[in-house]
Design a protein around this motif. Sequence first.
Motif, short mmCIF file in Angstrom:
data_model
loop_
_atom_site.label_atom_id
_atom_site.label_comp_id
_atom_site.label_asym_id
_atom_site.label_seq_id
_atom_site.Cartn_x
_atom_site.Cartn_y
_atom_site.Cartn_z
N THR A 337 0.82 -1.22 0.00
CA THR A 337 0.00 0.00 0.00
C THR A 337 0.85 1.26 0.00
O THR A 337 0.58 2.21 -0.74
N ARG A 338 1.90 1.27 0.82
CA ARG A 338 2.77 2.45 0.89
C ARG A 338 3.46 2.71 -0.43
O ARG A 338 3.61 3.86 -0.86
N MET A 339 3.89 1.64 -1.09
CA MET A 339 4.55 1.79 -2.38
C MET A 339 3.58 2.33 -3.44
O MET A 339 3.94 3.17 -4.27
N LYS A 340 2.34 1.87 -3.39
CA LYS A 340 1.35 2.37 -4.35
C LYS A 340 1.06 3.84 -4.14
O LYS A 340 0.87 4.60 -5.09
N ALA A 344 1.75 6.93 -6.76
CA ALA A 344 0.73 7.94 -7.08
C ALA A 344 1.29 9.34 -6.90
O ALA A 344 1.06 10.23 -7.73
N THR A 345 2.04 9.53 -5.81
CA THR A 345 2.68 10.84 -5.57
C THR A 345 3.69 11.16 -6.66
O THR A 345 3.74 12.28 -7.18
N ALA A 346 4.50 10.17 -7.01
CA ALA A 346 5.54 10.36 -8.03
C ALA A 346 4.91 10.71 -9.38
O ALA A 346 5.43 11.55 -10.12
N LYS A 347 3.81 10.05 -9.71
CA LYS A 347 3.12 10.36 -10.97
C LYS A 347 2.62 11.80 -10.99
O LYS A 347 2.71 12.50 -12.00
N LYS A 348 2.09 12.23 -9.84
CA LYS A 348 1.54 13.58 -9.75
C LYS A 348 2.63 14.63 -9.97
O LYS A 348 2.43 15.60 -10.71
N ILE A 349 3.78 14.42 -9.33
CA ILE A 349 4.85 15.45 -9.43
C ILE A 349 5.65 15.32 -10.73
O ILE A 349 6.44 16.19 -11.05
N SER A 350 5.42 14.22 -11.48
CA SER A 350 6.13 14.04 -12.74
C SER A 350 5.83 15.17 -13.71
O SER A 350 6.67 15.56 -14.52
N ARG A 351 4.62 15.70 -13.65
CA ARG A 351 4.18 16.70 -14.61
C ARG A 351 4.67 18.10 -14.27
O ARG A 351 4.38 19.06 -14.98
N THR A 352 5.39 18.23 -13.14
CA THR A 352 5.99 19.51 -12.76
C THR A 352 7.46 19.53 -13.16
O THR A 352 8.00 18.54 -13.63
N ASP A 509 5.29 -8.88 1.54
CA ASP A 509 4.55 -9.41 0.39
C ASP A 509 5.27 -9.14 -0.92
O ASP A 509 5.17 -9.92 -1.87
N ASP A 510 5.99 -8.00 -0.98
CA ASP A 510 6.72 -7.66 -2.21
C ASP A 510 7.89 -8.60 -2.45
O ASP A 510 8.34 -8.76 -3.59
N ILE A 511 8.42 -9.20 -1.37
CA ILE A 511 9.55 -10.13 -1.52
C ILE A 511 9.11 -11.28 -2.41
O ILE A 511 9.80 -11.64 -3.37
N THR A 512 7.97 -11.87 -2.07
CA THR A 512 7.45 -12.99 -2.87
C THR A 512 7.09 -12.54 -4.28
O THR A 512 7.40 -13.21 -5.27
N GLU A 513 6.42 -11.39 -4.36
CA GLU A 513 5.98 -10.87 -5.67
C GLU A 513 7.16 -10.63 -6.59
O GLU A 513 7.15 -11.02 -7.77
N LEU A 514 8.20 -9.99 -6.07
CA LEU A 514 9.39 -9.69 -6.88
C LEU A 514 10.15 -10.96 -7.25
O LEU A 514 10.63 -11.10 -8.37
N ALA A 515 10.27 -11.89 -6.26
CA ALA A 515 10.98 -13.14 -6.53
C ALA A 515 10.30 -13.91 -7.66
O ALA A 515 10.97 -14.44 -8.56
N ARG A 516 8.97 -13.95 -7.65
CA ARG A 516 8.23 -14.63 -8.71
C ARG A 516 8.41 -13.93 -10.06
O ARG A 516 8.49 -14.58 -11.09
N TYR A 517 8.45 -12.60 -10.00
CA TYR A 517 8.66 -11.83 -11.24
C TYR A 517 10.04 -12.14 -11.85
O TYR A 517 10.15 -12.41 -13.06
N PHE A 518 11.07 -12.13 -11.00
CA PHE A 518 12.44 -12.43 -11.49
C PHE A 518 12.51 -13.86 -12.01
O PHE A 518 13.18 -14.13 -13.02
N LEU A 519 11.83 -14.78 -11.33
CA LEU A 519 11.81 -16.18 -11.78
C LEU A 519 11.15 -16.29 -13.15
O LEU A 519 11.64 -17.01 -14.03
#
Length: 639
Positions: A337-340, A344-352, A509-519
């Motif tokens: 949740t924090r990463m999401k 969202a914040t990064a996307k918002k400030i991208s346009r500045t 949760d991201d540990i498993t998600e990322l590990a599966r992605y790399f696999l």
Amino acid sequence: MFSQLKETWKSYVECGTVSDDIKADVLQSWKRCESMGVDYRSGKGTKVADEVLKESMYNKREMIKLTRPIMENVYEMVKGTSYSVVLTDEKGIIIDLIINNDIKDIHDNLNFVKGSLWDEKSVGTNAIGTCLTANKPVQIIGPEHYCEYHHQWTCSAAPIHNSKGEIIGCFDISGRAKDVQTHTYGIAVSSAECIEKQLVIAESYHLMDTTFDAILDGIMVIDANMNVVRINSKIQDLFKMDEQDIFKLDISRIFKGIDIENNIFANKNKMNFSDYTISVGANKIECSLNISPITAGNNVTGAVMLMREAKQVRKEVSRLAGFNANYTFDSIITTDTRMKELIATAKKISRTNCSVLIEGESGTGKELYAQSIHNESNRKNGPFIAVNCSAIPKELFESELFGYESGSFTGAVKGGRPGKFELANGGTLFLDEIGEVPLEVQPKLLRVLDNNKIVRIGGSYERELDVRVISATNRNLIEEVSKGSFRQDLYFRLNVINLKIPPLRQRADDITELARYFLGCLNEENGNYKTFSQDFEKMLRSQQWSGNVRELKNVVQRVYYMSDKVIINSTVLQKNSSYREDTRARQSFNLKDIEKTSIEMALSANRGNVLKAAKDLNISKATIYRKIKMYSIDLNSAV
């Protein structure tokens, strides 16, 4: 001759009698006129509407322009014999003519004037209409004209073709029948051929001009006297000047740093400058410059200068050197949740255009965020230049960031070199490990960020910049500011927007998600299909991952290639002592535990000698005895 022609004509139009004396081209034309219902008793030219004439003259403006000098020359040759010179379009509309005053009255009577239509259907057999219909040169004399009005007239005409062989007009010489001259036919034919050649040359010039202007480089041609004789449209864009003003430029003065006279005109050398600044008044033009001599035999008659805008060159260099952003926000793999929220914040400030400071431990993906911000911004088509500040030697920092002019120091490249700020112009500059910038360079960096201008080392003028700066660090810059190793004003200038990336150990949760992605990536790359066992994924989640995503990716790659089985289990991971479950999962980060462990290790290393242990720990004898008592450390066990 005329009385016989008259009788032949009369016999045909009144009785339909065809005489053997009639020329084949004339007879065919008479028959066409008869079939079209042309009244042989008429023959006055019909004027077309003004709009039709204007359209024809506009469409044939190039032909009119090229033909006019030829018409004037021909008129000078025939004016003594009472002839006029005429130009028509492919329909037979007169679009230009030079009238001989001796026969102006006949022109008026026949309506043989600009804007009149002289095709066969309108005025019967005549040199203009017949040559356009037959697509061949024709001479019509007196009664050979189908309409009686024209029997006082003689004319010679030849069709004009374009490069495709299509009829685009007609060249005609007309006069009184009694002044007929056989040579006018030859003059008309040769004039039409000359016009066709001129049109082909003009077409090739247009092709050259189009090519000239289509080239992305600015092209300037100068003669042996250093005068500008030709430019393309790109030069006007580069110089931001009108064409006539560019032709007035003093080439010797604006290129005063280059010995063109000696190198180009005397020695016939080519000259290349990868980075050159042309000064025209207050305007500074940064470009690459190539100068080549134009030779005719052994003589140099001029030179060609090719100039490419510096930002275009740097864009190409950045692309070829791999200075581009490949990642977007879609590339960030997370369920946290924090990463999401951070995305969202990064996307918002991208346009500045404001500065961004990305903080996070090593391996958390700070550059991934920087590239994503760039690709989400209005600068996505500009360069993305990444600089690892920790990899630049202290003495090279200024030249790397700000560039330098030719001869500014020993070893400087001839012609100078742009720094990373200039290379990033129009795009984004990513300063990774910003905390490593030397203290003495920080004020200059701050000035560039405040003014959006840069002065190269050894330079004398400021260059305008349009650069967004994103910086990243794994240090605590607030602490560095308090220590005096990082300027507070620079910190505030960089930290307009702050993004803190949480470490991987705080988002299990991201540990498993990322590990599966790399696999999955490894399976696709190797054409295999391996999976993780549940105990393996559990063991992954139990690790501390001080190296974060980078470390996790490394581990997944290692176990993937080390495992002989389709299912990767925890046994493969446990074979590596660095990743045993009990080493990090149970590690204490309590300060008292750490202090106790440090004292025990020091005592053990010194075989129970308290004084030596205190010296190693850089504490006093009284302090170590107090701590030994506090933590109930057994001195006998340390011997």
